[in-house]
Design a protein around this motif. Structure first.
Motif, PDB file in Angstrom:
ATOM      1  N   MET A   1       0.793  -0.713   0.000  1.00 41.30           N
ATOM      2  CA  MET A   1      -0.283   0.112   0.049  1.00 41.30           C
ATOM      3  C   MET A   1       0.533   1.214  -0.206  1.00 41.30           C
ATOM      4  O   MET A   1       2.096   1.799   1.092  1.00 41.30           O
ATOM      5  CB  MET A   1      -1.041  -0.051   1.277  1.00 41.30           C
ATOM      6  N   ALA A   2       1.033   2.271  -0.542  1.00 45.57           N
ATOM      7  CA  ALA A   2       1.099   3.087  -1.294  1.00 45.57           C
ATOM      8  C   ALA A   2       1.093   4.256   0.802  1.00 45.57           C
ATOM      9  O   ALA A   2      -0.034   4.644   0.542  1.00 45.57           O
ATOM     10  CB  ALA A   2       1.314   3.898  -2.146  1.00 45.57           C
ATOM     11  N   ALA A   3       2.099   5.104   0.170  1.00 41.94           N
ATOM     12  CA  ALA A   3       2.028   6.348   1.857  1.00 41.94           C
ATOM     13  C   ALA A   3       0.434   7.221   0.987  1.00 41.94           C
ATOM     14  O   ALA A   3       1.458   7.522   0.218  1.00 41.94           O
ATOM     15  CB  ALA A   3       3.152   6.689   2.458  1.00 41.94           C
ATOM     16  N   MET A   4       0.221   8.010   2.522  1.00 45.81           N
ATOM     17  CA  MET A   4      -1.146   8.758   1.707  1.00 45.81           C
ATOM     18  C   MET A   4       0.280  10.218   1.951  1.00 45.81           C
ATOM     19  O   MET A   4       1.017  10.257   3.000  1.00 45.81           O
ATOM     20  CB  MET A   4      -1.935   8.659   2.398  1.00 45.81           C
ATOM     21  N   THR A   5       0.046  10.860   0.900  1.00 45.84           N
ATOM     22  CA  THR A   5       0.627  12.562   1.536  1.00 45.84           C
ATOM     23  C   THR A   5      -0.110  12.706   2.535  1.00 45.84           C
ATOM     24  O   THR A   5      -0.848  13.280   2.647  1.00 45.84           O
ATOM     25  CB  THR A   5       0.826  12.946  -0.074  1.00 45.84           C
ATOM     26  N   THR A   6       0.628  13.436   3.160  1.00 43.37           N
ATOM     27  CA  THR A   6       0.708  14.799   4.265  1.00 43.37           C
ATOM     28  C   THR A   6       1.205  15.851   3.832  1.00 43.37           C
ATOM     29  O   THR A   6       2.181  16.143   2.987  1.00 43.37           O
ATOM     30  CB  THR A   6       0.694  14.708   5.004  1.00 43.37           C
ATOM     31  N   TRP A   7       0.115  17.561   3.886  1.00 38.49           N
ATOM     32  CA  TRP A   7       0.531  18.350   3.975  1.00 38.49           C
ATOM     33  C   TRP A   7       0.589  19.335   4.717  1.00 38.49           C
ATOM     34  O   TRP A   7       1.107  19.076   5.534  1.00 38.49           O
ATOM     35  CB  TRP A   7      -1.197  18.730   2.420  1.00 38.49           C
ATOM     36  N   GLU A   8       1.475  20.171   4.011  1.00 37.94           N
ATOM     37  CA  GLU A   8       1.936  21.333   4.774  1.00 37.94           C
ATOM     38  C   GLU A   8       1.057  22.589   3.723  1.00 37.94           C
ATOM     39  O   GLU A   8       1.379  22.716   2.771  1.00 37.94           O
ATOM     40  CB  GLU A   8       3.346  22.124   5.486  1.00 37.94           C
ATOM     41  N   TYR A   9       0.270  23.950   4.611  1.00 34.66           N
ATOM     42  CA  TYR A   9      -0.682  24.682   4.266  1.00 34.66           C
ATOM     43  C   TYR A   9       0.302  26.995   4.147  1.00 34.66           C
ATOM     44  O   TYR A   9       0.820  26.461   5.279  1.00 34.66           O
ATOM     45  CB  TYR A   9      -1.336  25.024   4.523  1.00 34.66           C
ATOM     46  N   ALA A  10       0.128  27.430   3.536  1.00 31.42           N
ATOM     47  CA  ALA A  10       0.036  28.142   3.471  1.00 31.42           C
ATOM     48  C   ALA A  10      -0.767  29.505   3.487  1.00 31.42           C
ATOM     49  O   ALA A  10      -0.921  29.041   2.536  1.00 31.42           O
ATOM     50  CB  ALA A  10       1.430  29.353   3.259  1.00 31.42           C
ATOM     51  N   THR A  11      -0.520  30.449   3.995  1.00 28.94           N
ATOM     52  CA  THR A  11      -1.534  31.918   3.399  1.00 28.94           C
ATOM     53  C   THR A  11      -0.909  32.819   3.033  1.00 28.94           C
ATOM     54  O   THR A  11       0.363  32.999   3.955  1.00 28.94           O
ATOM     55  CB  THR A  11      -2.810  32.445   4.114  1.00 28.94           C
ATOM     56  N   VAL A  12      -1.033  33.804   2.454  1.00 29.95           N
ATOM     57  CA  VAL A  12      -0.228  34.721   1.542  1.00 29.95           C
ATOM     58  C   VAL A  12      -0.662  36.261   1.783  1.00 29.95           C
ATOM     59  O   VAL A  12      -1.457  36.000   0.514  1.00 29.95           O
ATOM     60  CB  VAL A  12       0.834  34.219   0.906  1.00 29.95           C
ATOM     61  N   PRO A  13      -0.949  37.249   2.466  1.00 23.31           N
ATOM     62  CA  PRO A  13      -1.271  38.579   1.446  1.00 23.31           C
ATOM     63  C   PRO A  13      -1.011  38.817   0.169  1.00 23.31           C
ATOM     64  O   PRO A  13       0.115  38.550  -0.137  1.00 23.31           O
ATOM     65  CB  PRO A  13      -0.885  39.522   2.539  1.00 23.31           C
ATOM     66  N   LEU A  14      -0.993  38.390  -0.944  1.00 21.80           N
ATOM     67  CA  LEU A  14      -1.070  39.126  -1.848  1.00 21.80           C
ATOM     68  C   LEU A  14      -1.651  40.920  -1.980  1.00 21.80           C
ATOM     69  O   LEU A  14      -2.175  41.417  -2.102  1.00 21.80           O
ATOM     70  CB  LEU A  14      -1.924  38.653  -3.470  1.00 21.80           C
ATOM     71  N   ILE A  15       0.191  41.318  -2.741  1.00 24.66           N
ATOM     72  CA  ILE A  15       0.002  43.100  -2.847  1.00 24.66           C
ATOM     73  C   ILE A  15      -0.238  43.405  -5.225  1.00 24.66           C
ATOM     74  O   ILE A  15       0.513  42.262  -5.138  1.00 24.66           O
ATOM     75  CB  ILE A  15       1.476  44.060  -3.222  1.00 24.66           C
TER      76      ILE A  15
END
Length: 56
Positions: A1-15
């Motif tokens: 069985m393949a390993a499940m991908t885990t994610w990291e997240y970011a929020t970035v204010p846009l100019i």
């Protein structure tokens, strides 16, 4: 069985006048754009990004 991908997240204010440069920089660091929404204060834009955990 393949390993499940885990994610990291970011929020970035846009100019507004530098949106492409900001997203290009985050993209070159391995981040994928998920969505862009109005900021929590109702002004400006915020980019929500993700990348697989451990891709630094």
């Amino acid at each position: 069985m393949a390993a499940m991908t885990t994610w990291e997240y970011a929020t970035v204010p846009l100019i507004v006048h530098a949106t492409k440069q900001i997203l290009d920089q985050w993209g070159s660091d391995g981040w994928e754009l998920v969505t862009v929404l109005t900021g929590p204060d109702g002004n400006g834009l915020v980019a929500y990004l993700k990348r697989p955990s451990g891709e630094r």
